[in-house]
Design an enzyme around this catalytic site. Structure first.
Site, PDB file in Angstrom:
ATOM      1  N   PHE A   1      25.052  -8.619 -41.226  1.00  0.00           N
ATOM      2  CA  PHE A   1      24.908  -9.684 -40.219  1.00  0.00           C
ATOM      3  C   PHE A   1      23.405  -9.878 -39.963  1.00  0.00           C
ATOM      4  O   PHE A   1      22.933  -9.800 -38.826  1.00  0.00           O
ATOM      5  CB  PHE A   1      25.623  -9.329 -38.897  1.00  0.00           C
ATOM      6  CG  PHE A   1      27.073  -8.945 -39.047  1.00  0.00           C
ATOM      7  CD1 PHE A   1      28.060  -9.924 -39.084  1.00  0.00           C
ATOM      8  CD2 PHE A   1      27.452  -7.610 -39.157  1.00  0.00           C
ATOM      9  CE1 PHE A   1      29.405  -9.568 -39.206  1.00  0.00           C
ATOM     10  CE2 PHE A   1      28.794  -7.263 -39.289  1.00  0.00           C
ATOM     11  CZ  PHE A   1      29.770  -8.240 -39.308  1.00  0.00           C
TER      12      PHE A   1
ATOM     13  N   ASP B   1      24.853 -11.889 -44.916  1.00  0.00           N
ATOM     14  CA  ASP B   1      25.289 -12.777 -43.825  1.00  0.00           C
ATOM     15  C   ASP B   1      26.195 -13.838 -44.435  1.00  0.00           C
ATOM     16  O   ASP B   1      26.100 -14.141 -45.632  1.00  0.00           O
ATOM     17  CB  ASP B   1      24.088 -13.432 -43.141  1.00  0.00           C
ATOM     18  CG  ASP B   1      24.407 -13.930 -41.736  1.00  0.00           C
ATOM     19  OD1 ASP B   1      24.031 -13.250 -40.757  1.00  0.00           O
ATOM     20  OD2 ASP B   1      25.036 -15.010 -41.620  1.00  0.00           O
TER      21      ASP B   1
ATOM     22  N   ASP C   1      25.305  -5.472 -37.047  1.00  0.00           N
ATOM     23  CA  ASP C   1      24.994  -6.244 -35.831  1.00  0.00           C
ATOM     24  C   ASP C   1      25.843  -7.515 -35.795  1.00  0.00           C
ATOM     25  O   ASP C   1      25.331  -8.624 -35.942  1.00  0.00           O
ATOM     26  CB  ASP C   1      23.490  -6.589 -35.819  1.00  0.00           C
ATOM     27  CG  ASP C   1      23.088  -7.331 -34.551  1.00  0.00           C
ATOM     28  OD1 ASP C   1      23.801  -7.203 -33.540  1.00  0.00           O
ATOM     29  OD2 ASP C   1      22.063  -8.032 -34.583  1.00  0.00           O
TER      30      ASP C   1
ATOM     31  N   CYS D   1      27.705  -7.023 -29.101  1.00  0.00           N
ATOM     32  CA  CYS D   1      27.117  -7.904 -28.081  1.00  0.00           C
ATOM     33  C   CYS D   1      28.219  -8.569 -27.258  1.00  0.00           C
ATOM     34  O   CYS D   1      27.998  -9.586 -26.614  1.00  0.00           O
ATOM     35  CB  CYS D   1      26.185  -8.937 -28.713  1.00  0.00           C
ATOM     36  SG  CYS D   1      27.000 -10.018 -29.873  1.00  0.00           S
TER      37      CYS D   1
END
Ligand code: SAH
Length: 392
Positions: free
Chosen positions: A226, A248, A296, A336
């Site tokens: 990512f 990604d 991430d 997140c």
């Protein structure tokens, strides 16, 4: 100023400076309040609690911005909050190495509804609520007065249409925003687009974690999952990583990553456009392992009902990622999703390690960079959680 009266006992959290009041806590609202307007909030005995912005359609009916009855609402409040936020950033950020950062982080900086990021003199302004649209002219003037930006590009957050029922087009509201801006982070050059990039253009919240991860990168084979425009990859390259694989699903992000490597005079890393879950599953069949693996992912839990599913996804992802770490290798993993607690995130990693047949020793807990401050009475302001550890 018009008033809103809360139900009995529903002023408790607000009195502790929690800035959110849900619609179920509202007893009555004075007639004629415009969606987004600043109001005075009173308890059931009509005593002053705070000032807040009213959202007619959102489950979060009020976002409080002042607990001081004497603080009169107006342009001054915007200027005051921004000056205070800027002064804090000046204490936190090494201006010689970093020229771009989050200037204002909504509720946590006492100005709900707005997120303002500075990109080398240009501002990317996220407009999140009815009040943020309503008071945009005031916010614009305050930004100009406090930071004299070259331009301000305003973008609606997804919530604006979904939760506040407001259709509002992104627009440049001051100066001229170029298509791309070269910023500096941790001494590295990065090309960012405020208009077409994700969120406000770049993710400043990982600045400190990129620096920390890079400390382990010298001579290492790094897998950056990512990777977006290369935040972790670039920091690792700067510290002498031997080989970097950046993965990604976005072709635009990878093109931007390559440009960023060129800008810094680094050799282009191996880039792979793929869904990480597929990539890691396929790659787990082979024996390629890395000294360092970084995970991430984007927000996996977008709502409370999605938390269970997100925890399963974190577990799967971490299991696949852990399998790719060499013995005695370093593992970085992030979430997140504000709705996923640190505790649950770590549990999902523990199960992932078990199912991967690996031993993970956690050596550090990570959070968002200091320009995304956390209000201790408002746990929602902490959303980025991470761990680093050694894998065997
Ligand atoms: N690590 C980055 C930020 C990551 S943001 C940095 O330091 O800047 C999350 C990224 O995940 C985005 O770039 C998005 O394009 C990518 N992404 C989302 N879902 C994905 C998937 N299933 N597989 C691969 N990439 C994905």
């Amino acid at each position: 100023m018009k008033t809103i009266i809360l139900k009995k006992f529903k002023d408790k959290l607000a009195r502790n400076k929690n800035p959110w009041i849900f619609s179920g806590a509202v007893h009555s609202a004075e007639k004629g309040i415009v969606n987004g307007e600043a109001v005075k909030v009173l308890d059931s005995d009509k005593r002053f609690v705070a000032y807040g912005f009213y959202s007619e359609h959102s489950a979060i009916a009020l976002r409080l911005f002042s607990w001081d009855e004497e603080e009169t609402f107006g342009a001054d409040i915007f200027r005051k909050r921004l000056s205070c936020a800027l002064a804090a950033r000046k204490r936190l950020i090494d201006a010689g190495r970093t020229d771009s950062f989050r200037l204002l982080y909504g509720e946590a900086d006492g100005l709900p509804g707005y997120v303002a990021d500075i990109y080398n003199g240009h501002i990317s302004l996220q407009v999140n609520t009815a009040s943020a649209v309503h008071y945009l002219p005031m916010m614009k003037d305050a930004l100009i007065d406090t930071v004299s930006p070259l331009s301000i590009y305003a973008r609606p957050a997804d919530e604006l249409a979904k939760k506040e029922m407001i259709r509002w087009q992104e627009q440049c509201i001051h100066g001229e925003t170029p298509d791309s801006i070269i910023i500096k982070e941790n001494g590295l050059k990065i090309s960012a687009s405020l208009k077409s990039g994700q969120k406000t253009g770049y993710y400043f919240d990982q600045r400190e974690n990129r620096r920390i991860a890079a400390e382990y990168a010298e001579g290492q084979d790094v897998l950056d999952c990512f990777c977006y425009t290369g935040g972790f990859s670039l920091n690792a390259a700067a510290k002498g990583a031997k080989h970097i694989t950046s993965v990604d699903s976005s072709a635009d992000a990878l093109a931007n990553l390559k440009e960023n490597f060129r800008l810094n005079g680094f050799d282009t890393p191996e880039t792979v456009k793929a869904d990480i879950f597929d990539y890691l599953r396929e790659r787990n069949a082979d024996s390629v392992k890395h000294d360092m693996v970084i995970l991430d992912p984007p927000k996996l839990a977008k709502s409370q009902s999605a938390v269970e599913q997100a925890l399963r996804a974190y577990k799967d992802l971490n299991m696949l990622g852990l399998k790719k770490v060499k013995n005695n290798g370093i593992f970085f993993s992030f979430s997140c999703s504000g709705r996923v607690s640190r505790e649950d995130f770590i549990k999902s990693i523990a199960w992932a390690a078990k199912d991967a047949g690996r031993t993970l020793r956690i050596t550090g807990f990570l959070s968002q960079s200091g320009d995304h401050p956390i209000n201790p009475f408002f746990p929602e302001s902490e959303y980025l959680k991470g761990i680093t550890g050694i894998v065997e």
